[in-house]
Scaffold this active site. Structure first.
Site, PDB file in Angstrom:
ATOM      1  N   LYS A   1       0.876  -1.158   0.000  1.00  0.00           N
ATOM      2  CA  LYS A   1       0.000   0.000   0.000  1.00  0.00           C
ATOM      3  C   LYS A   1       0.915   1.210   0.000  1.00  0.00           C
ATOM      4  O   LYS A   1       1.566   1.510   0.997  1.00  0.00           O
ATOM      5  CB  LYS A   1      -0.901   0.008   1.241  1.00  0.00           C
ATOM      6  CG  LYS A   1      -1.752   1.248   1.317  1.00  0.00           C
ATOM      7  CD  LYS A   1      -2.449   1.407   2.650  1.00  0.00           C
ATOM      8  CE  LYS A   1      -2.837   2.858   2.823  1.00  0.00           C
ATOM      9  NZ  LYS A   1      -3.488   3.121   4.094  1.00  0.00           N
TER      10      LYS A   1
ATOM     11  N   GLY B   1      -7.935   8.968   9.612  1.00  0.00           N
ATOM     12  CA  GLY B   1      -8.283   9.072  11.026  1.00  0.00           C
ATOM     13  C   GLY B   1      -9.311  10.133  11.362  1.00  0.00           C
ATOM     14  O   GLY B   1      -9.631  10.330  12.530  1.00  0.00           O
TER      15      GLY B   1
ATOM     16  N   ALA C   1      -9.269   5.214   4.037  1.00  0.00           N
ATOM     17  CA  ALA C   1      -9.082   6.300   5.003  1.00  0.00           C
ATOM     18  C   ALA C   1     -10.268   7.241   5.119  1.00  0.00           C
ATOM     19  O   ALA C   1     -10.896   7.612   4.134  1.00  0.00           O
ATOM     20  CB  ALA C   1      -7.848   7.123   4.681  1.00  0.00           C
ATOM     21  N   GLY C   2     -10.555   7.618   6.346  1.00  0.00           N
ATOM     22  CA  GLY C   2     -11.517   8.686   6.619  1.00  0.00           C
ATOM     23  C   GLY C   2     -12.908   8.242   7.017  1.00  0.00           C
ATOM     24  O   GLY C   2     -13.718   9.068   7.417  1.00  0.00           O
TER      25      GLY C   2
ATOM     26  N   ASN D   1      -8.977   1.773   9.670  1.00  0.00           N
ATOM     27  CA  ASN D   1      -8.260   1.400  10.882  1.00  0.00           C
ATOM     28  C   ASN D   1      -8.836   2.117  12.096  1.00  0.00           C
ATOM     29  O   ASN D   1      -9.453   1.527  12.982  1.00  0.00           O
ATOM     30  CB  ASN D   1      -6.766   1.725  10.713  1.00  0.00           C
ATOM     31  CG  ASN D   1      -5.897   1.282  11.889  1.00  0.00           C
ATOM     32  OD1 ASN D   1      -4.688   1.374  11.832  1.00  0.00           O
ATOM     33  ND2 ASN D   1      -6.461   0.791  12.986  1.00  0.00           N
ATOM     34  N   THR D   2      -8.710   3.452  12.085  1.00  0.00           N
ATOM     35  CA  THR D   2      -9.098   4.239  13.262  1.00  0.00           C
ATOM     36  C   THR D   2     -10.567   4.055  13.632  1.00  0.00           C
ATOM     37  O   THR D   2     -10.904   4.027  14.822  1.00  0.00           O
ATOM     38  CB  THR D   2      -8.814   5.731  13.010  1.00  0.00           C
ATOM     39  OG1 THR D   2      -7.486   5.851  12.509  1.00  0.00           O
ATOM     40  CG2 THR D   2      -8.936   6.540  14.279  1.00  0.00           C
TER      41      THR D   2
END
Lengths: 260, 84
Positions: free
Chosen positions: A100, A161, A187-188, A209-210
């Site tokens: 990635k 995040g 992401a996001g 992830n977050t």
């Protein structure tokens, strides 16, 4: 949906949810969340081995690379050169040729440096890596990356995040129209509905992830994300009704009492 | 002799190989990658690659995350180039 597998560069992905391994309380929680999410693809960073304290456990003691596809990232790299160096080391470690590719442009937004991303992609594709680029939600950039040999693109939904969700669904749709390779929203995203929305738009997978690791109950959120992806994908395949301004009655009017 | 390993100064026996260094640190060969003065050392030449005084080594593996500054390969390439 057994016949609905995602395939990128000949690699079959059983789940359309890909998850990161950062920000968890400990490896036990990481492992549990990953199991509950139903994913078979996890992202990892490439970092210096701790040479001072060799007793410390390693993530891969908990996440078995035979069971999960390991997707190394170049997180934290701010130049093409750093990203190339990190990606090459990841490939040399010998688990996977997938990477990635992130080249970060700015610490505050963690938005990609698209120019450096193209430069690093060129080199790494030539070196035989399978480059999955983290890119702005920009269709032109996405096309350039595919032209360089990326077998998928990973546009951001919002800053890493941030949990803001898909801020520009129209651009994501244009990217899907523009490139003929899988599109993974990366992401996001903040919660399950964001993931469902991405899948309803027709995206091929979501990487996050977050949103799980930072939730009050990461294990429960991991499960929510699993269903978010499944629901969104099913809805996309089912084909939603068009939006209309006025009502359309669901019950037939024929046979109503009192009719003339 | 002195080398720099993962950003730390370290004293190792003269003539030690990459394989010898990994073994002395109890680092299993699988799942790591080694860089010697910015060049990747392939696994099949660990035993044949000797380390010299002043060499700069990086031994990396897969970790959790994301951004984690403490283990990040520092962006000191230009400095490294000058030193080599």
């Amino acid at each position: 949906m057994t016949d609905d597998k995602l395939v990128i560069a000949g690699i079959e992905f059983n789940s359309r949810l890909w998850v990161g391994t950062g920000k968890y309380k400990d490896f036990v929680e990481t492992k549990k969340a990953i199991e509950v999410s139903g994913t078979d693809t996890v992202t990892v960073s490439v970092r210096r081995v701790n040479i001072i304290d060799r007793s410390k456990e390693n993530l891969l003691d908990y996440i078995d690379p035979k069971k999960y596809k390991i997707l190394p990232n170049t997180a934290g790299c701010y130049t093409a050169r750093d990203a190339i160096r990190t990606a090459m080391l990841a490939a040399e470690a010998g688990i996977t040729k997938l990477v990635k590719l992130e080249v970060i442009g700015d610490e505050k937004t963690l938005f990609p440096d698209n120019e450096a991303l193209l430069e690093a992609t060129k080199v790494l594709v030539k070196e035989g890596l399978i480059v999955l680029p983290y890119v702005s939600d920009d269709p032109i950039m996405a096309k350039k990356l595919v032209d360089l040999g990326c077998p998928a693109v990973m546009p951001l939904a919002a800053p890493i995040g941030s949990g803001l969700g898909i801020r520009n669904p129209y651009n994501i749709r244009i990217i899907m129209d523009t490139v003929k390779v899988p599109v993974v929203v990366d992401a996001g995203v903040g919660t399950a509905s964001d993931v469902a929305l991405a899948m309803e738009l027709g995206c091929d997978a979501v990487l996050l992830n977050t949103a799980i690791a930072g939730a009050k109950d990461p294990i429960a959120m991991a499960e929510a994300m699993k269903y978010g992806v499944l629901a969104g994908r099913l809805a996309y395949k089912a084909g939603r009704i068009p939006k209309k301004l006025y009502a359309t009655a669901s019950s037939p009017l024929e046979g109503m009492i009192g009719n003339r | 002799m002195n080398i720099t390993l993962n950003g730390e100064k370290k004293n190792v026996p003269a003539g030690i190989t990459v394989l010898g260094l990994l073994e002395s640190l109890n680092i299993p060969q699988e799942r790591v990658a080694v860089e010697l003065n910015l060049d990747i050392v392939r696994k099949n030449v660990y035993a044949a690659t000797s380390i010299k005084e002043g060499d700069i080594l990086e031994v990396v593996s897969f970790m959790q995350g994301g951004l984690r500054k403490e283990f990040k390969i520092q962006r000191q390439d230009e400095k490294l180039r000058r030193e080599i």
